[in-house]
Design a protein around this motif. Sequence first.
Motif, mmCIF file in Angstrom:
data_model
loop_
_atom_site.group_PDB
_atom_site.id
_atom_site.type_symbol
_atom_site.label_atom_id
_atom_site.label_comp_id
_atom_site.label_asym_id
_atom_site.label_seq_id
_atom_site.Cartn_x
_atom_site.Cartn_y
_atom_site.Cartn_z
ATOM 1 N N ALA A 1 63.707 -87.611 -61.475
ATOM 2 C CA ALA A 1 63.477 -86.241 -61.018
ATOM 3 C C ALA A 1 62.304 -86.143 -60.060
ATOM 4 O O ALA A 1 62.361 -85.409 -59.069
ATOM 5 C CB ALA A 1 63.241 -85.334 -62.219
ATOM 6 N N LEU A 2 61.224 -86.881 -60.336
ATOM 7 C CA LEU A 2 59.979 -86.658 -59.606
ATOM 8 C C LEU A 2 59.867 -87.491 -58.345
ATOM 9 O O LEU A 2 59.116 -87.134 -57.440
ATOM 10 C CB LEU A 2 58.786 -86.923 -60.531
ATOM 11 C CG LEU A 2 58.769 -86.060 -61.799
ATOM 12 C CD1 LEU A 2 57.560 -86.387 -62.663
ATOM 13 C CD2 LEU A 2 58.786 -84.581 -61.446
ATOM 14 N N PHE A 3 60.613 -88.590 -58.254
ATOM 15 C CA PHE A 3 60.560 -89.386 -57.034
ATOM 16 C C PHE A 3 61.766 -89.139 -56.130
ATOM 17 O O PHE A 3 61.715 -89.420 -54.938
ATOM 18 C CB PHE A 3 60.467 -90.878 -57.365
ATOM 19 C CG PHE A 3 59.130 -91.269 -57.909
ATOM 20 C CD1 PHE A 3 58.010 -91.333 -57.102
ATOM 21 C CD2 PHE A 3 58.971 -91.549 -59.261
ATOM 22 C CE1 PHE A 3 56.768 -91.681 -57.604
ATOM 23 C CE2 PHE A 3 57.734 -91.899 -59.777
ATOM 24 C CZ PHE A 3 56.624 -91.964 -58.951
ATOM 25 N N GLY A 4 62.859 -88.592 -56.706
ATOM 26 C CA GLY A 4 64.066 -88.451 -55.910
ATOM 27 C C GLY A 4 64.364 -87.058 -55.420
ATOM 28 O O GLY A 4 64.958 -86.884 -54.366
ATOM 29 N N GLY A 5 64.009 -86.029 -56.189
ATOM 30 C CA GLY A 5 64.341 -84.674 -55.785
ATOM 31 C C GLY A 5 65.746 -84.272 -56.208
ATOM 32 O O GLY A 5 66.436 -84.995 -56.923
ATOM 33 N N ALA B 1 66.201 -80.176 -65.674
ATOM 34 C CA ALA B 1 65.236 -79.194 -66.176
ATOM 35 C C ALA B 1 63.839 -79.482 -65.640
ATOM 36 O O ALA B 1 63.079 -78.559 -65.313
ATOM 37 C CB ALA B 1 65.232 -79.196 -67.702
ATOM 38 N N LEU B 2 63.499 -80.766 -65.541
ATOM 39 C CA LEU B 2 62.184 -81.146 -65.025
ATOM 40 C C LEU B 2 62.068 -80.811 -63.541
ATOM 41 O O LEU B 2 61.039 -80.284 -63.083
ATOM 42 C CB LEU B 2 61.954 -82.642 -65.256
ATOM 43 C CG LEU B 2 60.532 -83.158 -65.067
ATOM 44 C CD1 LEU B 2 59.563 -82.436 -66.004
ATOM 45 C CD2 LEU B 2 60.476 -84.669 -65.325
ATOM 46 N N ASN B 3 63.137 -81.094 -62.784
ATOM 47 C CA ASN B 3 63.129 -80.763 -61.367
ATOM 48 C C ASN B 3 62.998 -79.257 -61.155
ATOM 49 O O ASN B 3 62.261 -78.793 -60.278
ATOM 50 C CB ASN B 3 64.416 -81.288 -60.712
ATOM 51 C CG ASN B 3 64.472 -81.013 -59.216
ATOM 52 O OD1 ASN B 3 64.978 -79.996 -58.783
ATOM 53 N ND2 ASN B 3 63.933 -81.931 -58.436
ATOM 54 N N SER C 1 52.193 -81.428 -55.631
ATOM 55 C CA SER C 1 51.798 -80.630 -56.804
ATOM 56 C C SER C 1 52.923 -80.588 -57.827
ATOM 57 O O SER C 1 52.682 -80.622 -59.044
ATOM 58 C CB SER C 1 51.447 -79.198 -56.375
ATOM 59 O OG SER C 1 52.606 -78.443 -56.049
ATOM 60 N N GLY C 2 54.175 -80.523 -57.345
ATOM 61 C CA GLY C 2 55.315 -80.531 -58.249
ATOM 62 C C GLY C 2 55.422 -81.822 -59.023
ATOM 63 O O GLY C 2 55.752 -81.821 -60.215
ATOM 64 N N LYS C 3 55.143 -82.940 -58.372
ATOM 65 C CA LYS C 3 55.217 -84.236 -59.050
ATOM 66 C C LYS C 3 54.127 -84.351 -60.130
ATOM 67 O O LYS C 3 54.391 -84.820 -61.244
ATOM 68 C CB LYS C 3 55.081 -85.369 -58.036
ATOM 69 C CG LYS C 3 56.280 -85.459 -57.089
ATOM 70 C CD LYS C 3 56.127 -86.587 -56.085
ATOM 71 C CE LYS C 3 57.344 -86.673 -55.178
ATOM 72 N NZ LYS C 3 57.246 -87.762 -54.181
ATOM 73 N N TYR C 4 52.915 -83.938 -59.808
ATOM 74 C CA TYR C 4 51.837 -83.977 -60.806
ATOM 75 C C TYR C 4 52.164 -83.074 -61.998
ATOM 76 O O TYR C 4 51.973 -83.460 -63.157
ATOM 77 C CB TYR C 4 50.511 -83.536 -60.172
ATOM 78 C CG TYR C 4 49.926 -84.512 -59.183
ATOM 79 C CD1 TYR C 4 50.166 -85.884 -59.289
ATOM 80 C CD2 TYR C 4 49.114 -84.073 -58.131
ATOM 81 C CE1 TYR C 4 49.638 -86.783 -58.378
ATOM 82 C CE2 TYR C 4 48.576 -84.960 -57.215
ATOM 83 C CZ TYR C 4 48.849 -86.313 -57.351
ATOM 84 O OH TYR C 4 48.310 -87.196 -56.449
ATOM 85 N N THR D 1 52.985 -84.000 -66.175
ATOM 86 C CA THR D 1 52.301 -83.302 -67.282
ATOM 87 C C THR D 1 53.314 -82.686 -68.239
ATOM 88 O O THR D 1 53.209 -82.817 -69.466
ATOM 89 C CB THR D 1 51.386 -82.198 -66.722
ATOM 90 O OG1 THR D 1 50.458 -82.773 -65.795
ATOM 91 C CG2 THR D 1 50.622 -81.512 -67.843
ATOM 92 N N VAL D 2 54.321 -82.021 -67.672
ATOM 93 C CA VAL D 2 55.365 -81.393 -68.489
ATOM 94 C C VAL D 2 56.142 -82.444 -69.274
ATOM 95 O O VAL D 2 56.462 -82.251 -70.458
ATOM 96 C CB VAL D 2 56.309 -80.579 -67.581
ATOM 97 C CG1 VAL D 2 57.570 -80.178 -68.329
ATOM 98 C CG2 VAL D 2 55.597 -79.349 -67.059
ATOM 99 N N ALA D 3 56.452 -83.556 -68.629
ATOM 100 C CA ALA D 3 57.222 -84.614 -69.298
ATOM 101 C C ALA D 3 56.480 -85.145 -70.512
ATOM 102 O O ALA D 3 57.075 -85.375 -71.579
ATOM 103 C CB ALA D 3 57.520 -85.739 -68.309
#
Length: 545
Positions: free
Chosen positions: A187-191, A359-361, A388-391, A395-397
């Motif tokens: 989710a965080l590296f691919g979009g 959900a994370l994305n 900022s979304g990746k950071y 945290t959420v994960a």
Amino acid sequence: MDLTLTLLSFLFFTGLVAMLTWWFTRHDDHASTGGYFLAGRSLTFPLIAGSLLLTNLSTEQMVGLNGAAFKDGLCVMVWEVVCVVALVFMAWFFLPRFLKSGVATVPEYLEIRFDRQTQLITTIIFLLAYVGILLPIILYTGAIGLMGILDVPSLLGGAPAYLGLDPEATSLWLIVILVGVIGSIYALFGGLRTVAVSDTLNGVGLLVGGLLITVFALFALGGEGGLSGGLDTLWTQQRERFNSVGGPQTKVPFGTIFSGIFLINLFYWTTNQQIIQRTFGASSLAEGQKGVLLTGALKLLGPLYLVIPGMLAFSLFAGQDVAADKAYGMLVNRVLPAPLTGFFAAVMIGAILSSFNSALNSSCTLFSLGLYKRLLYPKATEAEVVRSGKYFGWTVAVLAMAIAPLLANTESIFDHLQKMNGMYFIPVLAVVLVGMLTRRVPAIAARLGLVAGFAVIAIGYFVSPFDKIVSSLHEYHFLGIVFSWLMIMMLVIGEIWPRETEFVQEDVGAVDMTPWRYAIPAGLVLILIVFTIYLVFADFSALTP
């Protein structure tokens, strides 16, 4: 040998999906907000349908809904069949309005219709719900399913006991952390496009694997009689449970279809950011409508792998004191050959990852575009917004991974999910509907509706003696009553203190807004099929106490 084949097939399929996802998305734009959060508005209907289907078909469905069928029988198919009507409404009514405004999130639409405070409240509600409810449940149900399919405590051997740890709890924590880390990477590296592609690939495996479970379980139940023998045995043993009409003793009494159950389905498929974000990435309105309606057609097959296996487990494990939420994993472990067990475990991992990374994305999208860019740092560059979304996502994960194992004592995870969802589904849906259906209802009505709706439902669930009143009504009827009250309250405020000017929605030209020419007839056919399914399996004598 069986264990080796299981693990090899598991690793092969998991690796294949990862490699193909990388190959198809290696040249995508992951640096801009449009590319990262909306896939550059390039999604066509197969990717939209595949991603919608698998985002929904995670382990809270595979494990939870089959567990509900294990307890209550065919009537729980309401969660699969009635949602088709909601998907038709999405294609006809909601999607054109979202795409016309060119929004990336539901709160962004509410800001256009009402004001920034409404957007902020909705964003916070979504984020709290995803972090505290949805993400932990996805991880927990995924871990429970895999523990049953792969018998993870046995794979660990005596190591946990040697260290003074409980094997079951250790297995749960290990799987939660593993899936959480892998899902975060997707989710965080691919979009969004990476999520959509991996969802579609896993979706093929999940549909095939889910149907195989049903077939092999029928063979197991039929013995020498084979598939037809299994069908005959299932029908003979559970004829009364093959009823689309839920009685008063079930979790889904028939009357609740027309109140809370329909409203939860309507929100889930029309307003839930986690689900509908991939429709916001549609290349055109026509592609979005085709993707949504294709999802509806595929959902009609849902009972075959989300309800019938739970009923088969009821027959196969009769008298064995099996917990409902563990029945599906045990069924898979029992009926599938070793190579296919590994394949299906990989598919289950894909299903977990799909819902988790979606959900994370969506959480990252809500935070970055709704809070970071709008409130905290309005002058932030696109690269800073994405970062900022990746950071925030990491945290959420971590928080979700910490919460997930704490759900181990929940009696029915599917019922728990639907109950908790109602707290934010109902007020957000009411506000979105009022916003779309009226032009003079002011922002204060929307803000009051969001806060009051969330508070009233939470009080009704958790504060005595109101929780006893809700139980006597049935919680889904309670949600219907709250929804009606919120709609009336906002409409009355709109009459007493209307906006100074009427709201006029502008077409920002984000995509081609030409509708699909067959959207209306295709939707009508799907609704007709839903009614037919219900009538074929209906026995209204179940309503008699």
